[in-house]
Write a protein that holds these residues in place. Structure first.
Motif, PDB file in Angstrom:
ATOM      1  N   THR A 292       4.546  -6.224  -5.094  1.00 25.78           N
ATOM      2  CA  THR A 292       3.370  -6.432  -4.242  1.00 25.78           C
ATOM      3  C   THR A 292       3.316  -5.392  -3.142  1.00 25.78           C
ATOM      4  O   THR A 292       2.263  -4.809  -2.857  1.00 25.78           O
ATOM      5  CB  THR A 292       3.399  -7.844  -3.631  1.00 25.78           C
ATOM      6  OG1 THR A 292       3.379  -8.814  -4.676  1.00 25.78           O
ATOM      7  CG2 THR A 292       2.205  -8.063  -2.716  1.00 25.78           C
ATOM      8  N   VAL A 293       4.462  -5.131  -2.500  1.00 24.47           N
ATOM      9  CA  VAL A 293       4.509  -4.106  -1.453  1.00 24.47           C
ATOM     10  C   VAL A 293       4.150  -2.747  -2.016  1.00 24.47           C
ATOM     11  O   VAL A 293       3.390  -1.973  -1.410  1.00 24.47           O
ATOM     12  CB  VAL A 293       5.899  -4.085  -0.790  1.00 24.47           C
ATOM     13  CG1 VAL A 293       6.059  -2.852   0.099  1.00 24.47           C
ATOM     14  CG2 VAL A 293       6.112  -5.346   0.038  1.00 24.47           C
ATOM     15  N   ALA A 294       4.663  -2.425  -3.203  1.00 21.81           N
ATOM     16  CA  ALA A 294       4.351  -1.132  -3.827  1.00 21.81           C
ATOM     17  C   ALA A 294       2.854  -0.994  -4.070  1.00 21.81           C
ATOM     18  O   ALA A 294       2.262   0.075  -3.848  1.00 21.81           O
ATOM     19  CB  ALA A 294       5.125  -0.985  -5.127  1.00 21.81           C
ATOM     20  N   ALA A 295       2.205  -2.090  -4.521  1.00 19.45           N
ATOM     21  CA  ALA A 295       0.772  -2.038  -4.775  1.00 19.45           C
ATOM     22  C   ALA A 295      -0.018  -1.871  -3.479  1.00 19.45           C
ATOM     23  O   ALA A 295      -0.993  -1.109  -3.419  1.00 19.45           O
ATOM     24  CB  ALA A 295       0.335  -3.312  -5.498  1.00 19.45           C
ATOM     25  N   LEU A 296       0.402  -2.572  -2.444  1.00 24.63           N
ATOM     26  CA  LEU A 296      -0.274  -2.460  -1.146  1.00 24.63           C
ATOM     27  C   LEU A 296      -0.136  -1.055  -0.573  1.00 24.63           C
ATOM     28  O   LEU A 296      -1.112  -0.465  -0.079  1.00 24.63           O
ATOM     29  CB  LEU A 296       0.294  -3.482  -0.165  1.00 24.63           C
ATOM     30  CG  LEU A 296       0.021  -4.959  -0.482  1.00 24.63           C
ATOM     31  CD1 LEU A 296       0.883  -5.863   0.388  1.00 24.63           C
ATOM     32  CD2 LEU A 296      -1.456  -5.289  -0.285  1.00 24.63           C
TER      33      LEU A 296
ATOM     34  N   GLU B 281      -2.394   1.334  -2.396  1.00 27.43           N
ATOM     35  CA  GLU B 281      -3.788   1.258  -1.986  1.00 27.43           C
ATOM     36  C   GLU B 281      -4.001   1.958  -0.647  1.00 27.43           C
ATOM     37  O   GLU B 281      -5.011   2.662  -0.455  1.00 27.43           O
ATOM     38  CB  GLU B 281      -4.248  -0.200  -1.899  1.00 27.43           C
ATOM     39  CG  GLU B 281      -5.714  -0.316  -1.502  1.00 27.43           C
ATOM     40  CD  GLU B 281      -6.263  -1.721  -1.616  1.00 27.43           C
ATOM     41  OE1 GLU B 281      -7.356  -1.970  -1.056  1.00 27.43           O
ATOM     42  OE2 GLU B 281      -5.618  -2.575  -2.257  1.00 27.43           O
ATOM     43  N   LEU B 282      -3.066   1.785   0.272  1.00 35.11           N
ATOM     44  CA  LEU B 282      -3.187   2.450   1.570  1.00 35.11           C
ATOM     45  C   LEU B 282      -3.080   3.964   1.436  1.00 35.11           C
ATOM     46  O   LEU B 282      -3.736   4.712   2.169  1.00 35.11           O
ATOM     47  CB  LEU B 282      -2.123   1.923   2.533  1.00 35.11           C
ATOM     48  CG  LEU B 282      -2.305   0.463   2.985  1.00 35.11           C
ATOM     49  CD1 LEU B 282      -1.075  -0.017   3.757  1.00 35.11           C
ATOM     50  CD2 LEU B 282      -3.558   0.305   3.844  1.00 35.11           C
ATOM     51  N   VAL B 283      -2.261   4.434   0.476  1.00 30.84           N
ATOM     52  CA  VAL B 283      -2.185   5.871   0.201  1.00 30.84           C
ATOM     53  C   VAL B 283      -3.526   6.360  -0.327  1.00 30.84           C
ATOM     54  O   VAL B 283      -4.038   7.411   0.091  1.00 30.84           O
ATOM     55  CB  VAL B 283      -1.051   6.182  -0.792  1.00 30.84           C
ATOM     56  CG1 VAL B 283      -1.136   7.635  -1.264  1.00 30.84           C
ATOM     57  CG2 VAL B 283       0.308   5.920  -0.161  1.00 30.84           C
ATOM     58  N   GLU B 284      -4.121   5.610  -1.252  1.00 32.23           N
ATOM     59  CA  GLU B 284      -5.425   5.992  -1.803  1.00 32.23           C
ATOM     60  C   GLU B 284      -6.497   6.038  -0.721  1.00 32.23           C
ATOM     61  O   GLU B 284      -7.410   6.866  -0.765  1.00 32.23           O
ATOM     62  CB  GLU B 284      -5.833   5.006  -2.888  1.00 32.23           C
ATOM     63  CG  GLU B 284      -5.013   5.125  -4.175  1.00 32.23           C
ATOM     64  CD  GLU B 284      -5.426   4.091  -5.209  1.00 32.23           C
ATOM     65  OE1 GLU B 284      -6.352   3.296  -4.924  1.00 32.23           O
ATOM     66  OE2 GLU B 284      -4.834   4.087  -6.296  1.00 32.23           O
TER      67      GLU B 284
END
Length: 395
Positions: free
Chosen positions: A51-55, A58-61
């Motif tokens: 979940t942290v990796a996905a969040l 998204e913030l990187v994107e």
């Protein structure tokens, strides 16, 4: 007094319908820490690694954070990547004073990328200040729009600012009364604008990135060209007052036989503790707080030392009142107040050690604000960053 808790405060939640909350939590942690590992994010938020990796992804994107390799020197095993705020996501910070308007570009993480001090030969009207700011920002626009993403403008005003709409109810040294500053700046620049009291924003900056970072109860006092203000952190929460006007320590009575203040009162702290005579004694006409401090510390003049002691005597009266009333663990001094303390710390320490009530003064320390002349720029930028930190999905 009131305090609104940040939407990013607290632990994360792994359910899909609170993804925006989790994004805010992760971005706020990266912003305030100025860099945090993914493994630390997992531990602090209570979310699982995927979940942290996905969040983070998204913030990187959204170009709000960067992922960089950790320093592996001396570590065993595979290091967790570091999540850092992207400094190209920026806010424009503004601080109008009686002798200059300072405009800065500040990146997420509290990094001041550029600072411009536009000196004025008179106290600018609100409209003049807006015109100056708009012209400076227009000159920066090409640079900002090609390499940065501007989230908005934050303004640190030396006066009372209505938090609801950014109207300057009273900035006595500037002569501003009921000026819709935020609205005028937004119209002139095209950016969203939020305004607040300068000392309160200095308190926010110090508690987030500076000397108050690990303190739960402290008073911050700032001295500038337009007077003295302050802020209070109590129980790790900022106390702002019902309409955002709390912290006007500059209008504490320190001399009942003193002169009339801009506010209409007599003997206020900021009528006795002022920057102008300090500048005159060291032969300066225009200087920021760092330049003034260097000149004061280097001076061997008996007149300089006498004036510093005189002003510290009155500052001690205000601190006595604050300590007895608010019971802080630390008092942080910024602007020229920090410069006064740098010249004669033992003098102020001795006064504060004896004047307040014994129980209240026990354990109270006096320190310096850590962010120097960038402090109000960082504080004003924090005001502009609040919206994106609260809901990164809208950026």
């Amino acid at each position: 007094m009131t305090q609104t808790e940040s939407p990013a405060a607290g632990r994360g939640n792994s359910t899909d319908h609170v993804r925006r909350h989790n994004l805010a939590t992760v971005l706020t942690l990266a912003h305030r820490s100025q860099g945090i590992s993914r493994s630390q994010l997992t531990r602090v938020t209570g979310l699982n690694r995927s979940t942290v990796a996905a969040l983070v992804g998204e913030l990187v994107e959204r170009r709000l954070v960067l992922e960089v390799d950790a320093d592996v020197q001396g570590q065993v095993g595979r290091p967790s990547p570091i999540v850092k705020p992207d400094p190209l996501a920026v806010a424009i910070a503004i601080n109008p004073e009686i002798d200059a308007i300072t405009i800065a570009v500040v990146g997420l993480g509290g990094t001041v990328l550029k600072r411009i001090r536009y000196a004025t030969d008179h106290e600018p009207t609100a409209r003049e200040a807006v015109n100056i700011c708009a012209a400076v920002i227009e000159g920066l626009r090409g640079e900002l729009e090609t390499g940065h993403r501007v989230v908005g403008i934050g303004v640190a005003v030396p006066g009372l600012v209505r938090s609801l709409d950014g109207v300057v109810r009273l900035a006595p040294h500037l002569g501003w009364v009921d000026e819709p500053l935020a609205e005028m700046l937004a119209e002139a620049t095209g950016y969203s604008v939020v305004a607040g009291n300068d000392a309160r924003l200095g308190t926010l900056a110090e508690s987030t990135f500076g000397a108050g970072r690990d303190l739960s109860d402290f008073i911050y006092l700032n001295g500038g060209a337009s007077g003295i203000g302050g802020g209070l952190i109590a129980g790790s929460q900022a106390l702002t007052g019902a309409a955002g006007y709390a912290g006007e320590f500059g209008h504490t009575l320190v001399n009942s036989m003193g002169t009339v203040c801009h506010c209409g009162g007599v003997g206020c702290l900021e009528t006795e503790v002022t920057r102008a005579p300090l500048l005159a004694l060291v032969g300066l006409t225009d200087a920021d707080s760092d330049e003034l401090e260097n000149a004061l510390v280097a001076s061997e003049s008996a007149d300089v030392r006498a004036e510093v002691h005189r002003q510290l005597d009155f500052l001690a009266v205000a601190l006595r009142n604050a300590i007895n009333t608010l019971n802080p663990q630390t008092i942080l001094l910024g602007g020229f107040l920090g410069s006064l303390y740098a010249v004669a710390p033992a003098h102020l320490n001795a006064l504060v050690a004896h004047q307040p009530l014994r129980a209240s003064r026990e354990g109270v320390s006096i320190g310096r604000a850590a962010l120097g002349s960038n402090l109000l720029m960082i504080g004003a930028a924090e005001l502009a960053f609040e919206a994106v930190l609260g809901d990164p999905a809208t950026f």
